[in-house]
Design an enzyme around this catalytic site. Structure first.
Site, PDB file in Angstrom:
ATOM      1  N   CYS A   1      45.098  35.922 -50.822  1.00  0.00           N
ATOM      2  CA  CYS A   1      46.214  36.238 -49.920  1.00  0.00           C
ATOM      3  C   CYS A   1      47.581  35.789 -50.438  1.00  0.00           C
ATOM      4  O   CYS A   1      48.588  36.383 -50.089  1.00  0.00           O
ATOM      5  CB  CYS A   1      45.957  35.690 -48.522  1.00  0.00           C
ATOM      6  SG  CYS A   1      45.778  33.904 -48.452  1.00  0.00           S
TER       7      CYS A   1
ATOM      8  N   CYS B   1      43.110  38.656 -47.717  1.00  0.00           N
ATOM      9  CA  CYS B   1      42.373  37.785 -48.635  1.00  0.00           C
ATOM     10  C   CYS B   1      41.414  38.548 -49.540  1.00  0.00           C
ATOM     11  O   CYS B   1      40.474  37.966 -50.090  1.00  0.00           O
ATOM     12  CB  CYS B   1      41.612  36.722 -47.838  1.00  0.00           C
ATOM     13  SG  CYS B   1      42.704  35.734 -46.789  1.00  0.00           S
TER      14      CYS B   1
ATOM     15  N   LYS C   1      35.536  28.383 -41.715  1.00  0.00           N
ATOM     16  CA  LYS C   1      36.984  28.546 -41.659  1.00  0.00           C
ATOM     17  C   LYS C   1      37.311  29.495 -40.516  1.00  0.00           C
ATOM     18  O   LYS C   1      36.879  30.646 -40.519  1.00  0.00           O
ATOM     19  CB  LYS C   1      37.510  29.102 -42.979  1.00  0.00           C
ATOM     20  CG  LYS C   1      39.004  29.380 -42.947  1.00  0.00           C
ATOM     21  CD  LYS C   1      39.557  29.760 -44.295  1.00  0.00           C
ATOM     22  CE  LYS C   1      41.038  30.066 -44.202  1.00  0.00           C
ATOM     23  NZ  LYS C   1      41.614  30.418 -45.503  1.00  0.00           N
TER      24      LYS C   1
ATOM     25  N   ARG D   1      51.565  29.874 -44.084  1.00  0.00           N
ATOM     26  CA  ARG D   1      51.846  31.263 -44.455  1.00  0.00           C
ATOM     27  C   ARG D   1      53.325  31.467 -44.750  1.00  0.00           C
ATOM     28  O   ARG D   1      53.693  32.349 -45.519  1.00  0.00           O
ATOM     29  CB  ARG D   1      51.332  32.217 -43.384  1.00  0.00           C
ATOM     30  CG  ARG D   1      49.810  32.197 -43.366  1.00  0.00           C
ATOM     31  CD  ARG D   1      49.203  33.153 -42.375  1.00  0.00           C
ATOM     32  NE  ARG D   1      47.760  32.923 -42.291  1.00  0.00           N
ATOM     33  CZ  ARG D   1      46.966  33.448 -41.365  1.00  0.00           C
ATOM     34  NH1 ARG D   1      47.482  34.265 -40.463  1.00  0.00           N
ATOM     35  NH2 ARG D   1      45.674  33.180 -41.355  1.00  0.00           N
TER      36      ARG D   1
ATOM     37  N   GLU E   1      27.095  29.689 -41.123  1.00  0.00           N
ATOM     38  CA  GLU E   1      27.949  29.827 -42.315  1.00  0.00           C
ATOM     39  C   GLU E   1      27.714  28.680 -43.294  1.00  0.00           C
ATOM     40  O   GLU E   1      27.659  28.867 -44.504  1.00  0.00           O
ATOM     41  CB  GLU E   1      29.430  29.864 -41.912  1.00  0.00           C
ATOM     42  CG  GLU E   1      29.861  31.135 -41.208  1.00  0.00           C
ATOM     43  CD  GLU E   1      29.948  32.341 -42.144  1.00  0.00           C
ATOM     44  OE1 GLU E   1      29.865  32.165 -43.365  1.00  0.00           O
ATOM     45  OE2 GLU E   1      30.095  33.468 -41.631  1.00  0.00           O
TER      46      GLU E   1
ATOM     47  N   LYS F   1      37.483  23.896 -41.226  1.00  0.00           N
ATOM     48  CA  LYS F   1      38.928  24.094 -41.220  1.00  0.00           C
ATOM     49  C   LYS F   1      39.321  24.962 -40.041  1.00  0.00           C
ATOM     50  O   LYS F   1      38.695  26.006 -39.876  1.00  0.00           O
ATOM     51  CB  LYS F   1      39.330  24.758 -42.544  1.00  0.00           C
ATOM     52  CG  LYS F   1      40.789  25.138 -42.630  1.00  0.00           C
ATOM     53  CD  LYS F   1      41.039  25.914 -43.882  1.00  0.00           C
ATOM     54  CE  LYS F   1      42.486  26.369 -43.863  1.00  0.00           C
ATOM     55  NZ  LYS F   1      42.767  27.356 -44.849  1.00  0.00           N
TER      56      LYS F   1
ATOM     57  N   SER G   1      48.238  23.030 -41.983  1.00  0.00           N
ATOM     58  CA  SER G   1      49.696  22.984 -41.905  1.00  0.00           C
ATOM     59  C   SER G   1      50.238  22.879 -40.477  1.00  0.00           C
ATOM     60  O   SER G   1      51.170  22.113 -40.222  1.00  0.00           O
ATOM     61  CB  SER G   1      50.281  24.215 -42.601  1.00  0.00           C
ATOM     62  OG  SER G   1      49.800  25.402 -41.990  1.00  0.00           O
TER      63      SER G   1
ATOM     64  N   TYR H   1      48.180  17.065 -45.784  1.00  0.00           N
ATOM     65  CA  TYR H   1      49.561  16.949 -46.278  1.00  0.00           C
ATOM     66  C   TYR H   1      50.121  15.559 -46.000  1.00  0.00           C
ATOM     67  O   TYR H   1      51.174  15.201 -46.500  1.00  0.00           O
ATOM     68  CB  TYR H   1      50.441  18.026 -45.613  1.00  0.00           C
ATOM     69  CG  TYR H   1      49.889  19.417 -45.818  1.00  0.00           C
ATOM     70  CD1 TYR H   1      50.119  20.101 -47.014  1.00  0.00           C
ATOM     71  CD2 TYR H   1      49.102  20.036 -44.849  1.00  0.00           C
ATOM     72  CE1 TYR H   1      49.585  21.364 -47.226  1.00  0.00           C
ATOM     73  CE2 TYR H   1      48.560  21.299 -45.049  1.00  0.00           C
ATOM     74  CZ  TYR H   1      48.799  21.956 -46.238  1.00  0.00           C
ATOM     75  OH  TYR H   1      48.257  23.195 -46.457  1.00  0.00           O
TER      76      TYR H   1
END
Ligand code: PBG
Length: 321
Positions: A119, A127, A192, A202, A230, A245, A271, A310
């Site tokens: 992406c 993606c 995810k 993004r 998954e 996530k 983020s 972060y």
């Protein structure tokens, strides 16, 4: 008899004796955004104190990472040019490939992990490879393979596929093995979710889809048992580490995965979670330092062995106090 729980909370010495979860810089992985150009350390507008770095500016932050005892970074590249096949993603001289070599030259022991997805590299922001408006699963796998191998060739220690195509762990594992990279591990973004918490990323990566959304490949936030399907699938296919996530509003999923597998579990503190905390702290609504440590501790308590965040630099500094 009355149980006096407060006896074990009387002072810091006894509290630290019975503390169940202890956060350390070893738990963290720092995400880094790399861009073409020179002399660039530019703050990302949607993410306070997070920067775009050009290659020549990486040394400074890598040295800080090493000094603080953080063991790994995960790289995101922002290419100069995007196209419908995301071809910069598998260019051996692409921005991430150059960044890997650069970091390995600065310090060969720092773990270099790479996000494998399309992406940030496709002009449509999805993606994978499009057929009409549909992201074609099996066609995309061929490209993910190429990206993973080109990262491994550049020296990446670990590949982290974040695209949510079916079968990508198996095909990447086979491609890495066939190319002679049996020692390169795979940390799969297994569970995810299709989350609004990726908003600031993004902006940072200029990777919002130009039409539609990611609901046909990323998971529905309403689902818990599907996360286990998954995760089990990725383990079967050869993942070495499984990831959940986002982290903050998915702590039940982290615990679910932890209790149901014997794999190392990673959590991605994304983020939106990051920027909400930073902005609230800036406004004086919360004590930022305390909130950061509380949140990261909660993720570890929920079962995360590895936290991608972060906050890694500032949290590591706070822990050293
Ligand atoms: C790439 C990717 C994304 C994130 C990590 N890898 C964006 C997305 O899926 O839209 C998000 C990270 C974050 O929000 O911090 N697919």
């Amino acid at each position: 008899m009355l149980k006096r729980g407060r006896r074990l909370r009387r002072n810091e010495s006894v509290r630290s004796l019975v503390r169940e979860t202890v956060l350390t810089p070893d738990d963290f992985i720092l995400p880094l955004f790399v861009v073409e150009g020179e002399g660039i350390k530019r703050e990302i507008e949607s993410m306070p104190e997070v920067y775009h770095y050009s290659l020549d500016k990486l040394e400074e932050v890598i040295n800080e990472v090493l000094d603080l005892g953080i063991k790994g970074v995960i790289l995101f590249g922002i290419p100069e040019n995007k196209d419908c096949l995301g071809s910069e993603a598998y260019n051996d001289l692409g921005i991430v490939q150059k960044a890997i070599r650069k970091i390995k030259k600065i310090n060969k022991d720092l773990l270099v992990i790479t996000d494998v997805c399309m992406c940030e590299y496709t002009d449509h922001g999805h993606c994978g490879i499009l057929h009409g408006e549909y992201v074609d699963n099996d066609e995309t796998l061929k490209y993910l393979d190429k990206i993973a191998v080109s990262h491994a060739k550049a020296g990446a220690d670990m590949i982290a596929p974040s695209d949510m195509m079916d079968g990508r762990v198996q095909t990447i594992r086979e491609s890495l093995d066939n190319a002679g990279f049996k020692e390169v591990s795979i940390m799969s973004y297994s569970a995810k979710y299709c989350s609004a918490f990726y908003g600031p990323f993004r902006v940072a990566a200029n990777s919002a889809p130009s039409f539609g959304d990611r609901k046909t490949y990323q998971m529905d936030p309403a689902n818990r048992r599907e996360a286990l399907r998954e995760v089990f699938e990725d383990i079967e296919e050869g993942a070495d580490i499984v990831m959940v996530k986002p982290a903050m509003s998915y702590m039940d999923i982290i615990r679910e995965v932890k209790d149901n597998t014997d794999m190392p579990v990673a959590a991605y503190n994304v983020s939106g979670e990051y920027s909400m905390v930073k902005e609230a702290a800036k406004k004086g609504l919360v004590d930022g330092d305390r909130i950061i440590i509380e949140l990261l501790t909660s993720m570890k308590r929920a079962g995360a062995d590895i936290i991608i965040t972060y906050h890694a630099l500032e949290a590591s500094k706070l822990l050293k106090r």
